[in-house]
Motif scaffolding. Structure first.
Motif, PDB file in Angstrom:
ATOM      1  N   TYR A 169       0.835  -1.205   0.000  1.00 45.43           N
ATOM      2  CA  TYR A 169       0.000   0.000   0.000  1.00 45.43           C
ATOM      3  C   TYR A 169       0.870   1.255   0.000  1.00 45.43           C
ATOM      4  N   LEU A 170       1.904   1.266   0.839  1.00 47.68           N
ATOM      5  CA  LEU A 170       2.792   2.431   0.889  1.00 47.68           C
ATOM      6  C   LEU A 170       3.488   2.629  -0.456  1.00 47.68           C
ATOM      7  N   SER A 171       3.874   1.524  -1.090  1.00 40.12           N
ATOM      8  CA  SER A 171       4.521   1.615  -2.396  1.00 40.12           C
ATOM      9  C   SER A 171       3.573   2.209  -3.439  1.00 40.12           C
ATOM     10  N   GLN A 172       2.307   1.808  -3.380  1.00 43.82           N
ATOM     11  CA  GLN A 172       1.318   2.364  -4.306  1.00 43.82           C
ATOM     12  C   GLN A 172       1.109   3.859  -4.092  1.00 43.82           C
ATOM     13  N   ARG A 173       1.438   4.338  -2.897  1.00 46.73           N
ATOM     14  CA  ARG A 173       1.275   5.756  -2.575  1.00 46.73           C
ATOM     15  C   ARG A 173       2.567   6.537  -2.770  1.00 46.73           C
ATOM     16  N   GLY A 174       3.542   5.940  -3.471  1.00 45.12           N
ATOM     17  CA  GLY A 174       4.741   6.675  -3.861  1.00 45.12           C
ATOM     18  C   GLY A 174       5.999   6.394  -3.083  1.00 45.12           C
ATOM     19  N   VAL A 175       5.934   5.514  -2.068  1.00 41.70           N
ATOM     20  CA  VAL A 175       7.135   5.166  -1.301  1.00 41.70           C
ATOM     21  C   VAL A 175       7.905   4.106  -2.078  1.00 41.70           C
ATOM     22  N   SER A 176       9.161   4.383  -2.399  1.00 40.51           N
ATOM     23  CA  SER A 176       9.953   3.449  -3.190  1.00 40.51           C
ATOM     24  C   SER A 176      10.076   2.108  -2.483  1.00 40.51           C
ATOM     25  N   TYR A 177       9.744   1.029  -3.208  1.00 39.80           N
ATOM     26  CA  TYR A 177       9.826  -0.303  -2.603  1.00 39.80           C
ATOM     27  C   TYR A 177      11.276  -0.687  -2.309  1.00 39.80           C
ATOM     28  N   ASN A 178      12.222  -0.046  -2.986  1.00 36.89           N
ATOM     29  CA  ASN A 178      13.638  -0.336  -2.726  1.00 36.89           C
ATOM     30  C   ASN A 178      14.058   0.080  -1.326  1.00 36.89           C
ATOM     31  N   ARG A 179      13.279   0.960  -0.706  1.00 34.20           N
ATOM     32  CA  ARG A 179      13.596   1.403   0.653  1.00 34.20           C
ATOM     33  C   ARG A 179      13.050   0.452   1.716  1.00 34.20           C
ATOM     34  N   ILE A 180      12.196  -0.478   1.314  1.00 34.33           N
ATOM     35  CA  ILE A 180      11.416  -1.265   2.268  1.00 34.33           C
ATOM     36  C   ILE A 180      11.962  -2.684   2.409  1.00 34.33           C
ATOM     37  N   GLN A 181      12.071  -3.125   3.652  1.00 36.13           N
ATOM     38  CA  GLN A 181      12.386  -4.522   3.958  1.00 36.13           C
ATOM     39  C   GLN A 181      11.246  -5.089   4.795  1.00 36.13           C
ATOM     40  N   VAL A 182      10.719  -6.236   4.379  1.00 41.01           N
ATOM     41  CA  VAL A 182       9.610  -6.875   5.087  1.00 41.01           C
ATOM     42  C   VAL A 182      10.139  -8.079   5.864  1.00 41.01           C
ATOM     43  N   ILE A 183       9.788  -8.163   7.153  1.00 40.01           N
ATOM     44  CA  ILE A 183      10.229  -9.272   7.998  1.00 40.01           C
ATOM     45  C   ILE A 183       9.019  -9.863   8.728  1.00 40.01           C
ATOM     46  N   PRO A 184       8.735 -11.156   8.557  1.00 34.23           N
ATOM     47  CA  PRO A 184       7.659 -11.789   9.320  1.00 34.23           C
ATOM     48  C   PRO A 184       8.212 -12.416  10.601  1.00 34.23           C
ATOM     49  N   TYR A 185       7.552 -12.158  11.708  1.00 32.76           N
ATOM     50  CA  TYR A 185       7.969 -12.762  12.972  1.00 32.76           C
ATOM     51  C   TYR A 185       6.939 -13.735  13.521  1.00 32.76           C
ATOM     52  N   GLY A 186       5.738 -13.769  12.930  1.00 30.69           N
ATOM     53  CA  GLY A 186       4.722 -14.673  13.437  1.00 30.69           C
ATOM     54  C   GLY A 186       4.443 -14.418  14.906  1.00 30.69           C
ATOM     55  N   GLU A 187       4.466 -15.480  15.695  1.00 35.24           N
ATOM     56  CA  GLU A 187       4.169 -15.382  17.130  1.00 35.24           C
ATOM     57  C   GLU A 187       5.425 -15.314  17.994  1.00 35.24           C
ATOM     58  N   SER A 188       6.594 -15.163  17.357  1.00 34.97           N
ATOM     59  CA  SER A 188       7.869 -15.336  18.069  1.00 34.97           C
ATOM     60  C   SER A 188       8.283 -14.151  18.936  1.00 34.97           C
ATOM     61  N   ARG A 189       7.664 -12.977  18.760  1.00 35.30           N
ATOM     62  CA  ARG A 189       8.079 -11.797  19.528  1.00 35.30           C
ATOM     63  C   ARG A 189       6.884 -11.118  20.204  1.00 35.30           C
ATOM     64  N   PRO A 190       6.287 -11.802  21.172  1.00 35.72           N
ATOM     65  CA  PRO A 190       5.148 -11.194  21.868  1.00 35.72           C
ATOM     66  C   PRO A 190       5.579 -10.023  22.738  1.00 35.72           C
ATOM     67  N   VAL A 191       4.693  -9.046  22.883  1.00 34.96           N
ATOM     68  CA  VAL A 191       4.937  -7.913  23.780  1.00 34.96           C
ATOM     69  C   VAL A 191       4.017  -7.972  24.991  1.00 34.96           C
ATOM     70  N   ALA A 192       3.134  -8.971  25.016  1.00 34.54           N
ATOM     71  CA  ALA A 192       2.186  -9.118  26.116  1.00 34.54           C
ATOM     72  C   ALA A 192       1.883 -10.607  26.289  1.00 34.54           C
ATOM     73  N   ASN A 193       1.117 -10.920  27.326  1.00 29.94           N
ATOM     74  CA  ASN A 193       0.798 -12.300  27.675  1.00 29.94           C
ATOM     75  C   ASN A 193      -0.234 -12.872  26.702  1.00 29.94           C
ATOM     76  N   ASN A 194       0.131 -13.957  26.022  1.00 33.74           N
ATOM     77  CA  ASN A 194      -0.781 -14.579  25.068  1.00 33.74           C
ATOM     78  C   ASN A 194      -1.888 -15.390  25.747  1.00 33.74           C
ATOM     79  N   ASN A 195      -1.854 -15.506  27.062  1.00 33.78           N
ATOM     80  CA  ASN A 195      -2.884 -16.253  27.782  1.00 33.78           C
ATOM     81  C   ASN A 195      -4.145 -15.436  28.021  1.00 33.78           C
ATOM     82  N   THR A 196      -4.114 -14.141  27.696  1.00 34.20           N
ATOM     83  CA  THR A 196      -5.287 -13.285  27.868  1.00 34.20           C
ATOM     84  C   THR A 196      -5.656 -12.665  26.530  1.00 34.20           C
ATOM     85  N   GLU A 197      -6.941 -12.357  26.351  1.00 39.41           N
ATOM     86  CA  GLU A 197      -7.379 -11.741  25.101  1.00 39.41           C
ATOM     87  C   GLU A 197      -6.761 -10.360  24.933  1.00 39.41           C
ATOM     88  N   ALA A 198      -6.652  -9.618  26.035  1.00 37.62           N
ATOM     89  CA  ALA A 198      -6.036  -8.294  25.957  1.00 37.62           C
ATOM     90  C   ALA A 198      -4.585  -8.398  25.505  1.00 37.62           C
TER      91      ALA A 198
END
Length: 217
Positions: A169-198
């Motif tokens: 989407y950002l690329s379609q709005r004029g941001v050069s894709y050459n500047r962008i790196q995409v990294i998937p982390y999945g569930e490996s880097r939680p910032v909160a407790n996955n045992n609660t919905e919050a």
């Protein structure tokens, strides 16, 4: 001795300018431009001395100019983004290293278990894209994150798709894709407790890091 005095003068002038007022909160904050100049000045002096340079004071001044320019560039960008993202649900934080982090909660970016951008979120991305086009000297890291529900491989793929959707989407709005790196982390880097919905809601997110450039044209 003369070089030491010049370095001290650079450091002192930068420290005196080391505070600024946050335009969104009114609070006093560290001026990243001044600290960048200080770090650049000291770094330039150190490199010059280590390599046997005879113009340490000059190199300190050059380092200060380069570091200050980068720091000010990133701070101005962060201030603009903070103003643009107010009330959108996207948080903006400038790190001590000068990089800027934006956190986009999954609750406002995508429907549950889906990688199609919410139409209501696109105006926010339009604002972001306009600033990234204006400040085009830094690279962009887009990281996708999920909660831990479901299969880990599925979650990794979902985080990839969501990060790709934002990047596209950002690329379609004029941001050069050459500047962008995409990294998937999945569930490996939680910032909160996955045992609660919050907690799971906090973990479902896309994070953008705007990386400070080596120099500013």
């Amino acid at each position: 001795m003369r070089n030491q005095l010049m370095i001290a003068a650079v450091a002192s002038s930068m420290m005196l300018a080391g505070c600024a007022t946050d335009p969104t909160t009114g609070q006093t904050q560290i001026n990243k431009g001044a600290l960048g100049a200080l770090a650049g000045g000291l770094g330039g002096a150190a490199i010059s001395k280590a390599t046997g340079g005879e113009k340490t004071g000059r190199d300190a001044a050059i380092g200060a100019a380069v570091g200050g320019g980068i720091g000010l560039y990133m701070q101005n960008q962060a201030n603009k983004l903070k103003q643009q993202m107010q009330g959108t649900g996207v948080s903006v934080q400038q790190n001590p290293n000068g990089n800027i982090d934006l956190v986009m909660p999954g609750s406002i970016t995508f429907a549950f278990d889906d990688a199609t951008l919410n139409n209501a979120f696109k105006p926010t991305l339009d604002k972001l894209a306009s600033t990234l086009v204006e400040y085009n000297q830094n690279t962009i890291t887009i990281a996708g994150h999920t909660d831990s529900k479901g299969d880990a491989g599925y979650n990794m793929n979902l985080s990839q798709q969501r990060a790709n959707a934002v990047a596209s989407y950002l690329s379609q709005r004029g941001v050069s894709y050459n500047r962008i790196q995409v990294i998937p982390y999945g569930e490996s880097r939680p910032v909160a407790n996955n045992n609660t919905e919050a907690g799971r809601q906090q973990n479902r997110r896309v994070e953008l890091t705007l990386n400070a450039p080596q120099s500013v044209n």
